[in-house]
Structure formats: C-alpha cells, structure tokens
Design an enzyme around this catalytic site. Sequence first.
Site, PDB file in Angstrom:
ATOM      1  N   THR A 165       0.893  -1.305  -0.071  1.00  0.00           N
ATOM      2  CA  THR A 165       0.005  -0.296   0.037  1.00  0.00           C
ATOM      3  C   THR A 165       0.599   0.947   0.348  1.00  0.00           C
ATOM      4  O   THR A 165       2.251   1.313  -0.684  1.00  0.00           O
ATOM      5  CB  THR A 165      -1.432  -0.341   1.678  1.00  0.00           C
ATOM      6  OG1 THR A 165      -2.105   1.046   1.100  1.00  0.00           O
ATOM      7  CG2 THR A 165      -0.672   0.097   2.792  1.00  0.00           C
ATOM      8  N   ASN A 166      -0.349   2.321  -0.086  1.00  0.00           N
ATOM      9  CA  ASN A 166       1.047   3.797   0.199  1.00  0.00           C
ATOM     10  C   ASN A 166       0.636   4.371   1.268  1.00  0.00           C
ATOM     11  O   ASN A 166      -1.044   4.172   1.964  1.00  0.00           O
ATOM     12  CB  ASN A 166       0.984   4.359  -1.297  1.00  0.00           C
ATOM     13  CG  ASN A 166      -0.528   4.387  -1.199  1.00  0.00           C
ATOM     14  OD1 ASN A 166      -1.014   5.358  -0.863  1.00  0.00           O
ATOM     15  ND2 ASN A 166      -0.633   3.781  -2.406  1.00  0.00           N
ATOM     16  N   PRO A 167       1.356   5.281   1.921  1.00  0.00           N
ATOM     17  CA  PRO A 167       0.539   6.721   3.362  1.00  0.00           C
ATOM     18  C   PRO A 167      -0.471   7.868   2.367  1.00  0.00           C
ATOM     19  O   PRO A 167      -0.517   8.238   4.323  1.00  0.00           O
ATOM     20  CB  PRO A 167       2.095   6.939   3.756  1.00  0.00           C
ATOM     21  CG  PRO A 167       3.197   6.760   2.529  1.00  0.00           C
ATOM     22  CD  PRO A 167       2.662   5.691   1.479  1.00  0.00           C
ATOM     23  N   SER A 168      -0.926   7.209   1.685  1.00  0.00           N
ATOM     24  CA  SER A 168      -1.905   8.970   1.911  1.00  0.00           C
ATOM     25  C   SER A 168      -3.519   8.323   2.853  1.00  0.00           C
ATOM     26  O   SER A 168      -3.669   7.398   2.809  1.00  0.00           O
ATOM     27  CB  SER A 168      -2.681   7.688  -0.289  1.00  0.00           C
ATOM     28  OG  SER A 168      -4.157   8.906  -0.380  1.00  0.00           O
ATOM     29  N   ALA A 210      -5.369   7.297  -4.307  1.00  0.00           N
ATOM     30  CA  ALA A 210      -3.825   6.752  -4.438  1.00  0.00           C
ATOM     31  C   ALA A 210      -3.595   5.062  -4.948  1.00  0.00           C
ATOM     32  O   ALA A 210      -3.233   4.316  -3.592  1.00  0.00           O
ATOM     33  CB  ALA A 210      -2.966   7.168  -3.540  1.00  0.00           C
TER      34      ALA A 210
END
Length: 403
Positions: A214-217, A281
């Site tokens: 995942t990503n930190p959005s 994102a």
Amino acid sequence: MSFAGRHVVLGVSGGIACYKSCTIARRLTEAGARVDVILTAAAGEFIRPLTFEALTGRPVLGSLWDPGRALAHIELARAPALVIVAPATAHLLARATMGMADDFLTALLLARSSPVLAAPAMNDAIYAHPATTANLRTLGERGWQFVGPETGPLAEGPSARPGRMSEPETILAAAHRLLSGAAATAGQGRWVGKRVVVTAGPTREHLDPVRVLTNPSSGRMGFALAEAVAARGAAVALVAGPTELAPPAGMATTRVETTAEMQAAVQALIGKADALLMVAAPADFRPRTRAETKRPRGAGGPVTLDLEPTPDILATLERPKGCVVVGFALETGGDALAKARAKLQNKTLDFVILNDALEPGAGFEVPTNRVTILGRNGKQVDVPLLPKRDVAERILDVVEEAL
Ligand code: CTP
C-alpha cells in the site's frame, strides 16, 4: 474571521459535547454575529439557558409553549443566514430526518430556508449504526452540510472510531466558508445539482492474509475535495480506500480495498456523473498470487515478490460524454511538470493536479498541500502551500470553468 452583521441560529441538542457550544456562541458573538440559541429539552439538562444568554446577550429559545412565543419558530426561520446544529446528536438527526416538529429546534429546521451546518457528536457505536448512517445520508441529500465527527477521546473513554464533535474553531471555520460560499454563488453556483464522483485514500493489495502492499495516503485531500464540492451544492458519491480518517458525513460512500474494487466502484458510478475527481492513490502493483495462509519468514534470506500491474482506473474508464475528469499526479522531482502533462494526455484528463510528494508540507499524511493545476487547454495555476480544504476550493474554482 468576521461574522459581522450575520444572523446565526445555534441549535444545541443534548449531548455532553454541548459544553463546547458555549465557545461557539461566544466566538460568533465576538465576531459580530447576532446569535439566537435554541436549546432542546435534553440540552437544557446539560447547560442552563442563562449561560447562553450571558454569552450572546440575547434571550434563549427553549419551549414552543412559552407564552408569547406562538409563532416564534416561524419568525426566526425567516431570518438567519445560517443554522448551526452543534452538537447534533443521533436523536436530533433522526427527528430531523423524519421531519418531526416536536420542539422549537426541529420545527425551525423544517420551516427554515437558510443553509444548515450540523456537527454530529455521539458515541462511536451509535455513529456507526446503519440508522445513523442512513439519516446522515438523507439529510446530506437534502442539502445539510456536516462538519466532523472526528476520531478522538469520547466522554466514556478513548476511541479509535469517529464520534467526537469537531472543535469549535473547526466548526466556526466551516460556518465561515459556508457563508462566504453562499454569498459568492447565491443560487447560481455551477456545482449545484451536479453529480460528482470523488475517490480518496490508498488501496491495498494482499500478499497473504496479514501483509499488504500500500502507500501512506491518508485520504485527507480527497475528503477535503468531497466536502468542498458537496458544500457547493453537488451530490457527491465518494469511493474511499482504507483510511484511518473518517470520510465526511452526509454523502454516499463506498468503501473499497483493492485497486480492482475501486475500478469497479468508479465504473458503476460514472455513468450518471458530471465530473470525476480521481484523488485516490491506488496501488499500481499487486502480487501475481495471494497466499491463502501467512507466508513463513523462512531461513531469513532475501525474498522476491512476483508482482503484476493493477488496472489503471483512469486510463481504462468508460466515461459518459461531457464528464469532466480530473486526475492527480504525484511526483517525486525531476521534470514533474512534464510528467504531469504526459498524464494529462495519456489518461485523457481535463485537468491534472500536480503535487510533489517530497516537498515539505505537501503530499501524503500532512494537512497541507501545494499544487499546480494544469488544464487540457494549456492553463496553469500555481496554488501556494495551504490547508488541504483551501487547496480544494482553489481546485474547484478552476475546474468549474469546464462544467
Ligand atoms: N490512477 C488510476 N489508477 C491507478 C493508479 C493511478 O486511475 N492504478 C490515477 C490516480 O488516482 C491519479 C492519476 O491516475 O489521479 C495519476 O496517478 P499517479 O500515481 O501520479 O500516476 P500513475 O498512473 O500511477 O503513474 P506513475 O506511477 O508512473 O507516476
């Protein structure tokens, strides 16, 4: 923040958060507003009318049955620039949804024509209950605006779920925005009645039942845009990936986890949409296979992940004619403008909003952003570092030209 010359009705329903309503009444009065406070019977159990009378310098309205008050709720409904309901308890929201008029506040809410801004406040389980969710959605569809609730300590102890009323400063800022927006667009805003799909937050792809890519959005920018466009009178359908933050209240929200789920949700909604704001994102890669059970750590040697691309939602979307499509370009330096312009072309966007993930105060996990808006028509607007909600307003000011 001036409220000079504005007439504001502050409806207070009976939750412990109503101690914060005293601050709201005081600040509004100090900022020049004429403030009429209405207490429900339950609110009167928490705070005596005298407190609000002292803070606003005006009589407080309570019962419909007080002598000389036979038509007071109708008279009061004609006047105000704004009705704020803070706190808005689950019970008050339910009564308003049903159109009940069994006390001064609910009768006024039926009779008024001015905008309503409500600050929900309740126990987290009550907020999460489908009855409350349905009521918030109905009121949102009728044009109510919401601020909060937020995640944080509740009277009964710590909580990781939303329920806590927003702070007075946040409510006052929302009220101020609403009044300035209402003055600017008075009935002719281009977003009024438009159907807008907004995506927010990250997506995540499972390696196994306990590990994800995942990503930190955080969802902040998407939620800010959803809130801002709803405040301009659009019907918002929000598609949100997994976020800690609660999505704004009062709009139809679809929760998704993976990029493929987000793609399906957006495709299902886009048919009737006038605009798509693709703020999310989405994860660009996913494991080619998902392990059914937790992958063992093994002997501690290097691990290779076998990944495949996820669908590019914007590039593959079947969109109706005339739908305005706005994408975001998250870049990390090195000719960011050229990369963003390429996304504008390759994804057939009307606008792309460029933000640099490495710039302090911009991008993921921060409450502010600095963006450049690029239009298909060659337009370029640089927006300075601002809170994400203000950035959202600037973006809408530009995008609405294409509606
Ligand atoms: N986007 C999308 N589907 C994806 C990934 C991104 O629709 N699978 C959207 C984003 O929501 C955003 C825009 O495409 O509006 C650009 O996203 P960004 O991450 O900047 O670009 P990518 O397309 O992922 O390209 P790259 O990673 O090469 O920069």
